[in-house]
Design an enzyme around this catalytic site. Structure first.
Site, PDB file in Angstrom:
ATOM      1  CG  ASP A 191      -0.422   0.136   2.497  1.00 52.81           C
ATOM      2  OD1 ASP A 191       0.893   0.358   2.591  1.00 52.81           O
ATOM      3  OD2 ASP A 191      -1.195   0.216   3.585  1.00 52.81           O
TER       4      ASP A 191
ATOM      5  CB  CYS B 130       0.687  -2.721   4.739  1.00 55.00           C
ATOM      6  SG  CYS B 130       0.371  -3.531   5.986  1.00 55.00           S
ATOM      7  N   GLY B 131       2.109  -0.735   6.246  1.00 57.67           N
ATOM      8  CA  GLY B 131       2.585   0.014   7.362  1.00 57.67           C
ATOM      9  C   GLY B 131       3.360  -1.158   8.364  1.00 57.67           C
ATOM     10  CB  THR B 132       1.758  -3.303  10.896  1.00 56.76           C
ATOM     11  OG1 THR B 132       0.708  -3.579  10.157  1.00 56.76           O
ATOM     12  CG2 THR B 132       1.656  -1.876  11.505  1.00 56.76           C
TER      13      THR B 132
ATOM     14  CG  HIS C 219       8.085 -25.841  11.167  1.00 56.80           C
ATOM     15  ND1 HIS C 219       8.267 -25.497  12.628  1.00 56.80           N
ATOM     16  CD2 HIS C 219       9.283 -26.375  10.735  1.00 56.80           C
ATOM     17  CE1 HIS C 219       9.700 -26.204  13.079  1.00 56.80           C
ATOM     18  NE2 HIS C 219      10.112 -26.536  11.661  1.00 56.80           N
TER      19      HIS C 219
ATOM     20  NE  ARG D 102       3.351   4.137   7.874  1.00 55.68           N
ATOM     21  CZ  ARG D 102       1.967   4.235   7.724  1.00 55.68           C
ATOM     22  NH1 ARG D 102       1.154   3.640   8.461  1.00 55.68           N
ATOM     23  NH2 ARG D 102       1.607   5.008   6.611  1.00 55.68           N
TER      24      ARG D 102
ATOM     25  NE  ARG E 240       7.344 -31.885  14.179  1.00 58.50           N
ATOM     26  CZ  ARG E 240       8.650 -31.615  13.734  1.00 58.50           C
ATOM     27  NH1 ARG E 240       9.289 -32.593  12.624  1.00 58.50           N
ATOM     28  NH2 ARG E 240       9.251 -30.565  14.045  1.00 58.50           N
ATOM     29  CG  HIS E 241       6.190 -29.498   9.827  1.00 57.83           C
ATOM     30  ND1 HIS E 241       6.033 -28.673  11.261  1.00 57.83           N
ATOM     31  CD2 HIS E 241       7.303 -29.671   9.694  1.00 57.83           C
ATOM     32  CE1 HIS E 241       7.283 -28.664  11.825  1.00 57.83           C
ATOM     33  NE2 HIS E 241       8.113 -29.491  10.792  1.00 57.83           N
TER      34      HIS E 241
HETATM   35  C1  RB5 Z   1      -1.957   2.636   6.239  1.00 60.07           C
HETATM   36  O1  RB5 Z   1      -1.756   4.024   6.803  1.00 60.07           O
HETATM   37  C2  RB5 Z   1      -1.888   1.705   7.356  1.00 60.07           C
HETATM   38  O2  RB5 Z   1      -2.932   1.427   8.174  1.00 60.07           O
HETATM   39  C3  RB5 Z   1      -1.459   0.105   6.895  1.00 60.07           C
HETATM   40  O3  RB5 Z   1      -0.344   0.520   5.812  1.00 60.07           O
HETATM   41  C4  RB5 Z   1      -1.231  -0.851   7.501  1.00 60.07           C
HETATM   42  O4  RB5 Z   1      -0.225  -0.662   8.295  1.00 60.07           O
HETATM   43  C5  RB5 Z   1      -2.052  -1.503   7.918  1.00 60.07           C
HETATM   44  O5  RB5 Z   1      -2.280  -2.867   8.539  1.00 60.07           O
END
Ligand code: RB5
Length: 147
Positions: free
Chosen positions: A8, A65-67, A98, A109, A132-133
């Site tokens: 994103d 994405c951000g996280t 696994h 981020r 096993r996996h």
């Molecule tokens: C976008 O600002 C942010 O919410 C997105 O990149 C992400 O971190 C969502 O999980």
């Protein structure tokens, strides 16, 4: 291998860096965007990349994405997708070995470029160990089939 990459607006710069890196490892990369930092919706990109992996159009997928969480949640809604969020290489290796993960996600981020490259390398180089996996993967698929 053919690797689809999607992200994103939080991650176009890191995406380009990782795309180039994956290519330097000898893989083909299909970039489905976004290439812009204009606000967009990560589910759209997560789903599109996941459908390409599920259909076999791509062997594996890389999502940013951000996280890493939002885009992975979207991808994991597609049948046959096993996407794990990783912020270090050990987990990235183990989700292949696994969990037979076919997609990986991380946050622009959260991790910097060098760490992201180590994460992606560990993911791409590892192989599913089966045994096993496989039983557990089959159990995950069975949950999917109940929906
Ligand atoms: C976008 O600002 C942010 O919410 C997105 O990149 C992400 O971190 C969502 O999980």
């Amino acid at each position: 291998m053919k690797i689809v990459i999607a992200n994103d607006h939080a991650a176009p710069e890191l995406k380009f860096e990782i795309k180039e890196y994956i290519e330097s490892l000898g893989h083909e990369v299909i970039n489905i965007g976004t290439d812009s930092s204009e606000s967009c919706n990560y589910p759209e990109y997560g789903e599109k990349a996941a459908r390409m992996v599920a259909s076999g159009e791509a062997d594996l997928g890389v999502l940013i994405c951000g996280t890493g969480v939002g885009i992975s949640l979207a991808a994991n809604k597609v049948k046959g997708i096993r996407c794990g969020v990783c912020s270090e290489p050990t987990t990235a290796r183990l989700i292949r070995q696994h969990n037979n993960a076919n997609m990986i996600a991380f946050g622009a981020r959260i991790v910097g470029g060098e760490l992201a490259k180590d994460i992606v390398k560990a993911f791409l180089e590892a192989e599913f160990q089966g045994g096993r996996h496989q039983i557990r993967i089959d159990m995950i698929s069975a949950i999917e089939n109940k929906n």
